[in-house]
Scaffold this motif. Structure first.
Motif, PDB file in Angstrom:
ATOM      1  N   VAL A 115       1.534 -39.232 -28.020  1.00  0.00           N
ATOM      2  CA  VAL A 115       0.893 -37.927 -28.232  1.00  0.00           C
ATOM      3  C   VAL A 115       1.398 -37.317 -29.542  1.00  0.00           C
ATOM      4  CG1 VAL A 115       0.582 -35.595 -27.310  1.00  0.00           C
ATOM      5  CG2 VAL A 115       0.616 -37.561 -25.750  1.00  0.00           C
ATOM      6  N   HIS A 116       2.709 -37.391 -29.750  1.00  0.00           N
ATOM      7  CA  HIS A 116       3.299 -36.844 -30.970  1.00  0.00           C
ATOM      8  C   HIS A 116       2.680 -37.494 -32.216  1.00  0.00           C
ATOM      9  CE1 HIS A 116       6.290 -36.938 -34.274  1.00  0.00           C
ATOM     10  NE2 HIS A 116       6.504 -35.687 -33.909  1.00  0.00           N
ATOM     11  N   LYS A 117       2.527 -38.802 -32.184  1.00  0.00           N
ATOM     12  CA  LYS A 117       1.985 -39.524 -33.342  1.00  0.00           C
ATOM     13  C   LYS A 117       0.587 -39.028 -33.687  1.00  0.00           C
ATOM     14  CE  LYS A 117       0.761 -44.201 -34.894  1.00  0.00           C
ATOM     15  NZ  LYS A 117       0.654 -45.632 -34.497  1.00  0.00           N
ATOM     16  N   LYS A 118      -0.274 -38.894 -32.670  1.00  0.00           N
ATOM     17  CA  LYS A 118      -1.658 -38.491 -32.914  1.00  0.00           C
ATOM     18  C   LYS A 118      -1.746 -37.031 -33.365  1.00  0.00           C
ATOM     19  CE  LYS A 118      -4.047 -42.212 -32.228  1.00  0.00           C
ATOM     20  NZ  LYS A 118      -4.804 -42.793 -33.366  1.00  0.00           N
ATOM     21  N   VAL A 119      -0.959 -36.158 -32.756  1.00  0.00           N
ATOM     22  CA  VAL A 119      -0.979 -34.742 -33.138  1.00  0.00           C
ATOM     23  C   VAL A 119      -0.453 -34.581 -34.561  1.00  0.00           C
ATOM     24  CG1 VAL A 119       0.007 -32.456 -32.662  1.00  0.00           C
ATOM     25  CG2 VAL A 119      -0.812 -33.890 -30.773  1.00  0.00           C
ATOM     26  N   ASP A 120       0.595 -35.333 -34.884  1.00  0.00           N
ATOM     27  CA  ASP A 120       1.162 -35.272 -36.238  1.00  0.00           C
ATOM     28  C   ASP A 120       0.143 -35.767 -37.260  1.00  0.00           C
ATOM     29  OD1 ASP A 120       3.443 -34.628 -37.849  1.00  0.00           O
ATOM     30  OD2 ASP A 120       3.745 -36.770 -38.164  1.00  0.00           O
ATOM     31  N   GLU A 121      -0.591 -36.831 -36.914  1.00  0.00           N
ATOM     32  CA  GLU A 121      -1.646 -37.335 -37.805  1.00  0.00           C
ATOM     33  C   GLU A 121      -2.708 -36.263 -38.028  1.00  0.00           C
ATOM     34  OE1 GLU A 121      -3.268 -40.858 -36.096  1.00  0.00           O
ATOM     35  OE2 GLU A 121      -1.502 -42.105 -36.524  1.00  0.00           O
ATOM     36  N   TYR A 122      -3.077 -35.571 -36.954  1.00  0.00           N
ATOM     37  CA  TYR A 122      -4.107 -34.539 -37.078  1.00  0.00           C
ATOM     38  C   TYR A 122      -3.640 -33.401 -37.993  1.00  0.00           C
ATOM     39  CZ  TYR A 122      -7.359 -30.814 -35.957  1.00  0.00           C
ATOM     40  OH  TYR A 122      -8.284 -29.806 -36.074  1.00  0.00           O
ATOM     41  N   ILE A 123      -2.411 -32.948 -37.806  1.00  0.00           N
ATOM     42  CA  ILE A 123      -1.879 -31.850 -38.621  1.00  0.00           C
ATOM     43  C   ILE A 123      -1.806 -32.266 -40.089  1.00  0.00           C
ATOM     44  CG2 ILE A 123       0.255 -30.589 -39.147  1.00  0.00           C
ATOM     45  CD1 ILE A 123      -1.360 -29.272 -36.989  1.00  0.00           C
ATOM     46  N   LYS A 124      -1.358 -33.495 -40.364  1.00  0.00           N
ATOM     47  CA  LYS A 124      -1.261 -33.966 -41.750  1.00  0.00           C
ATOM     48  C   LYS A 124      -2.641 -34.062 -42.393  1.00  0.00           C
ATOM     49  CE  LYS A 124       3.132 -36.413 -41.323  1.00  0.00           C
ATOM     50  NZ  LYS A 124       3.798 -37.704 -41.073  1.00  0.00           N
ATOM     51  N   ASN A 125      -3.616 -34.504 -41.602  1.00  0.00           N
ATOM     52  CA  ASN A 125      -4.988 -34.603 -42.110  1.00  0.00           C
ATOM     53  C   ASN A 125      -5.534 -33.228 -42.476  1.00  0.00           C
ATOM     54  OD1 ASN A 125      -8.074 -34.530 -41.544  1.00  0.00           O
ATOM     55  ND2 ASN A 125      -7.649 -36.709 -41.818  1.00  0.00           N
ATOM     56  N   VAL A 126      -5.372 -32.266 -41.565  1.00  0.00           N
ATOM     57  CA  VAL A 126      -5.845 -30.892 -41.819  1.00  0.00           C
ATOM     58  C   VAL A 126      -5.089 -30.285 -42.996  1.00  0.00           C
ATOM     59  CG1 VAL A 126      -5.992 -28.552 -40.854  1.00  0.00           C
ATOM     60  CG2 VAL A 126      -6.576 -30.520 -39.430  1.00  0.00           C
ATOM     61  N   SER A 127      -3.789 -30.519 -43.025  1.00  0.00           N
ATOM     62  CA  SER A 127      -2.938 -29.952 -44.073  1.00  0.00           C
ATOM     63  C   SER A 127      -3.374 -30.426 -45.467  1.00  0.00           C
ATOM     64  CB  SER A 127      -1.477 -30.343 -43.809  1.00  0.00           C
ATOM     65  OG  SER A 127      -0.628 -29.798 -44.790  1.00  0.00           O
TER      66      SER A 127
END
Length: 955
Positions: free
Chosen positions: A480-492
């Protein structure tokens, strides 16, 4: 609280607050008075410079908020046997630890909360013993607060006063994990020690209360705030007691190795004499105070001590490890006080009051006092978020911040991104473009928007957190952490660079328009006392998004101290998405929690309450908070909101009747799938003892099986045929009110023998998961009470409803209309409703005099719990109806011998298309039991393995 460039506002607010505190009559602190004081201050030459760039409206709004808070009354059960009153105003003179803590809190707390803190800590300390008293003494109490309501602030104040009074050894038992222990240590560094604890004395720096007196007061510390700051073997070997007068503070985990090490350290360094009774070394010259944070967790002995026929404990019993170690610590001191703090006291109440062993001494039952802390009006607890049952089955005043989610698994709950049951090998997969459910994407987007709004509201220097709590397995959390972190980096990347960002901005703007704007509008309208903030423009928020998203970090919470340290060490407000499981379930504070995404579930009352990290104080951003969770969890928390209110009322009744902690039997409202606490914590492991006196038990879950429907209908018709011709219109006409509308479709019988009630309950089949509305248990209870001369006579009411179609023929002359009830979810095996009983019906057999007395009590309790709020109470509450029925009024003897059985035929008109065509109606009943001083109980047997397989593990 304020960014660097808003120091002017901070200085003006602090100065005006101090001026207002000097006002003797606090009722004079009106908005007009606040504006007048601010204007007067700014007109002074000394403060003229602060007018530059001052946000005047912000200053006024903040001061009005601080001075519009009210707090209800604390309630307390006391046993003062052997206690000597000692705490006087004279004794409190020159209390320096408390005075600097109070001054430090003045910067943050409103005067009402500060006064309440002073009063409650005085009350608790006064119930402990004078530390200068030379003979042996032992005081044990429990303080019951609310989840995330400031219990740490309360026991920090208590520690300060205890140190002033002369307590020398202060031990704080701070949870099971490093992060919670470290967090508690940091709070005490700020509020009591006045400096940052560090293993290297050269690196210690003054903080918190230390800045008030430049660190002049320096209590001794042993443990420190670092990840390995608990009492280690090395630390224990190099630390020794010095003969000085300063108190010693230990902040330790509830860990058997640590507690054993602490026991040895005290034995080696502080024990000064031999106990003549035991021949063991003990400490007589240093009074001890133990603060047990989350006292219902780990401290309670989960074994089953055997008691003989006289109720005496078998002394050779060996308690479980942590409980044993805590008791042995207490045994080391001849003068000691133990105070547990918890929001969920159920397990502590089940501790056997006579539990004692030769080696460990008495168990941790709070025999001296139980204090129920009132919460301030700005506390956001279960009843604020989930509302309260208005009696008709719908919710009253539920906050519009709850979002129901169902895309985390398939309809059967067995597969999908996060199935109900999964193991550590589960790899969450979702076919959305983000690899996570769209509900989670929305929740993360809501958090980003919340951070943006808080930045615009000058709250950017405060912490903002998001909780993602979907699994207890660390390996699954990693995915879960990996996917959420990917999403935040993408948006960022897209928002900061301004490239390929239109889809994200469109999605955020839709959420803004469809959710944030209407929610803010509704909350400002419905909750003017809690939410007065307007939203900035979308353009302003959009402008801030790149700055905000750059600060957002995604973190796993895995029990290390570093998780807690980040908040304290962050120079500006931390913006963190915390992903975790059990480590997030209890004790750990997520500062500035805005958005929660919550799937994990237990079905035990105390565990659910502790998992509610979203409860607490949300000043200035309540309208930005969101809770994304399942319909099942919403249902359970709605029940908690109702049950919490009833539990407090039950407690207050016991206080009023002069009860002690030993007399207090905790009563929990019935629920088909919700349990109080793990049977392992109930001290008797396999047996739960229940008393129904003063409670109401109602059926809210009905099996759909046609054989059961037929059986229960025949149980009702059999009862009716045993009775004489009924009276109609059982509701007494209250001539001085318009609250009761009489119906011709109600039937009433008085003075019916309890044997008829027993026959009805014997035949009736309740839902197998129901505990307190279990027909066989109710039958056993009534039999026991009847043997003691109570509940021998019953009044019976058959209440017709508003559904005129398909009336039900019960006898040759009796036809009953069904009662419309709101369903509580759709279930394959059962018809569940929120509430069977119409609350006004519990008063139907009261005389006008009794009804008036019950209403007066209800209004008085409302005023005490809600000071300053307009009284909007027109009917007596059920608990006060039961109290008056049992105790009587104006010197008249009560009716503890008389119960009330109310029967309905519930139906959900909107959702009655059940799979099976029903030939018989649902039959529901409510037993209203009068208050009784008898302590008759019935036993409920349970196997712990079966329990956990259904209800889940305890926290």
């Amino acid at each position: 609280m304020y960014p660097e460039h808003h120091k002017n506002e901070k200085t003006v607010i602090k100065t005006v607050q101090e001026l207002l505190l000097s006002e003797e009559d606090k009722s004079l602190i009106t908005p007009e008075k606040i504006i007048e004081t601010v204007d007067s201050l700014l007109s002074m030459k000394l403060y003229a410079k602060f007018r530059e760039n001052l946000d005047y409206d912000f200053v006024i709004d903040e001061l009005i908020r601080r001075n519009s808070i009210w707090i209800g009354q604390d309630s307390i059960l006391i046993n003062n046997i052997g206690h000597v009153a000692w705490l006087t105003t004279e004794r409190k003179k020159d209390w320096r630890y408390w005075e600097r803590y109070k001054e430090w809190q003045e910067k943050k707390l409103d005067w009402v909360s500060l006064n309440a803190l002073d009063k409650s800590t005085d009350e608790i300390l006064g119930l402990l013993e004078d530390p200068t008293r030379k003979d042996a003494w032992d005081r044990r109490g429990l303080v019951v607060g609310h989840v995330q309501s400031g219990k740490t602030g309360n026991f920090t104040g208590l520690i300060c006063k205890a140190a002033d009074a002369g307590y020398k050894i202060i031990i704080v038992l701070a949870g099971m994990h490093n992060n919670l222990r470290s967090q508690t240590q940091m709070r005490l560094d700020e509020g009591f020690l006045g400096y940052e604890t560090h293993p290297d004395p050269e690196k210690i720096k003054i903080i918190g209360v230390g800045n008030i007196d430049s660190g002049a007061l320096r209590p001794n510390y042993v443990t420190n705030r670092t990840q390995n700051g608990d009492l280690s073997k090395k630390l224990a070997e190099v630390t020794g007691i010095t003969p000085e007068h300063r108190p010693w503070l230990f902040v330790v985990k509830k860990n058997k190795t640590v507690l054993k090490r602490l026991h040895k350290w005290i034995l080696d360094n502080a024990a000064n004499t031999i106990d003549p009774k035991t021949g063991l070394k003990i400490v007589t010259n240093l009074p001890l105070l133990v603060i047990d944070d989350e006292a219902d967790h780990a401290s309670v002995d989960t074994g089953e001590q055997i008691f003989d026929e006289l109720g005496e404990a078998k002394e050779d019993y060996q308690p479980k490890a942590i409980n044993r170690r805590i008791r042995k610590l207490l045994q080391l001191f001849s003068r000691k006080a133990y105070v547990g703090y918890t929001a969920t006291p159920f397990a502590n109440i089940f501790i056997h009051e006579r539990g004692e062993t030769k080696k460990e001494g008495k168990d941790l039952f709070p025999e001296s006092f139980i204090l129920n802390l009132a919460s301030p009006s700005n506390y956001i607890g279960p009843s604020r978020i989930f509302g309260l049952n208005d009696g008709s089955g719908s919710r009253k005043a539920q906050l519009p911040i709850i979002h129901e989610i169902d895309d985390h698994n398939t309809n059967d709950g067995l597969t999908g991104w996060m199935p109900i049951k999964h193991d550590s090998k589960h790899e969450p997969y979702h076919d959305s473009e983000f690899g996570i459910p769209l509900s989670l994407v929305e929740a993360i987007d809501a958090f980003i928007l919340s951070c943006g709004v808080r930045q615009a509201r000058k709250q950017g220097a405060e912490h903002s957190s998001m909780l993602i709590h979907v699994t207890r397995f660390n390996l699954v959390q990693n995915h879960v952490h990996k996917k959420v972190d990917e999403y935040i980096k993408n948006v960022s990347q897209r928002l900061i660079r301004g490239i390929d960002n239109q889809a994200i901005l469109n999605r955020l703007e839709r959420l803004w328009e469809n959710d944030f704007i209407p929610t803010n509008k509704q909350m400002n309208s419905d909750l003017p006392d809690l939410c007065v903030e307007s939203l900035p423009s979308w353009e302003k928020v959009k402008e801030l998004l790149p700055e905000v998203i750059e600060q957002v970090i995604v973190r796993k919470i895995n029990g290390t101290a570093k998780d807690a340290l980040d908040y304290a060490d962050s120079a500006s407000g931390l913006k963190v998405i915390a992903i975790g499981g059990d480590k997030l379930a209890r004790g750990l504070t997520l500062e500035g929690l805005c958005v929660s995404y919550f799937l994990r579930a237990s079905k035990m009352y105390d565990t659910l309450m502790q998992m509610g990290r979203w409860f607490g104080y949300r000043t200035g951003y309540l309208d930005l908070c969101r809770l994304y969770t399942t319909s099942e969890l919403i249902e359970w928390f709605e029940h908690i909101a109702d049950a919490s209110l009833e539990l407090r009322e039950e407690f207050n009744l016991m206080v009023e009747s002069g009860g002690t902690p030993r007399d207090y039997g905790l009563k929990v409202k019935s629920h088909p799938v919700l349990m109080v606490t793990s049977p392992l914590k109930m001290r008797t492991a396999k047996t739960l003892k229940l008393s129904f006196s003063g409670t109401v038990s109602e059926t809210v879950s009905f099996l759909k099986d046609e054989k059961v429907l037929k059986n229960n209908f025949e149980a009702l018709t059999h009862l009716i045929n045993l009775l004489d011709h009924p009276q109609t219109k059982p509701l007494r006409l209250r001539e001085h009110t318009n609250t009761h509308k009489l119906s011709s479709n109600n039937f009433y019988w008085e003075g019916i023998s309890y044997t008829h009630i027993l026959d009805f309950l014997e035949q009736y089949i309740t839902h197998p998961e129901s505990i307190k509305a279990n027909s066989k248990m109710l039958k056993s209870f009534i039999e026991k009470m009847a043997e003691a001369g109570q509940l021998t006579s019953w009044n019976i009411a058959l209440m017709g409803g508003s559904i005129k179609d398909h009336p039900v023929q019960l006898s040759d002359s009796l036809i009953l209309h069904k009662a419309q009830r709101t369903s509580n979810g759709r279930h394959e095996d059962r018809y569940a409703i929120r509430r069977l009983l119409s609350p006004t019906d519990e008063a139907l057999d009261l005389s006008n005099e009794e009804w008036d007395a019950a209403l007066i009590r209800t209004i008085e309790i409302f005023k005490a719990e809600n000071p300053g709020k307009p009284v909007n109470v027109s009917n007596p509450s059920g608990i006060n109806c039961r109290y008056i029925r049992g105790n009587g009024v104006n010197g008249n003897k009560g009716r503890p011998d008389q119960g009330l059985l109310i029967i309905y035929l519930p139906e959900d008109v909107e959702n009655n298309n059940f799979e099976v065509q029903r030939l018989h109606p649902f039959v529901g009943f409510a037993c209203s039991f009068p208050y009784s001083k008898l302590s008759e109980e019935v036993e409920y047997k349970v196997n712990n393995i079966e329990w956990e397989s259904y209800y889940g593990p305890a926290s």
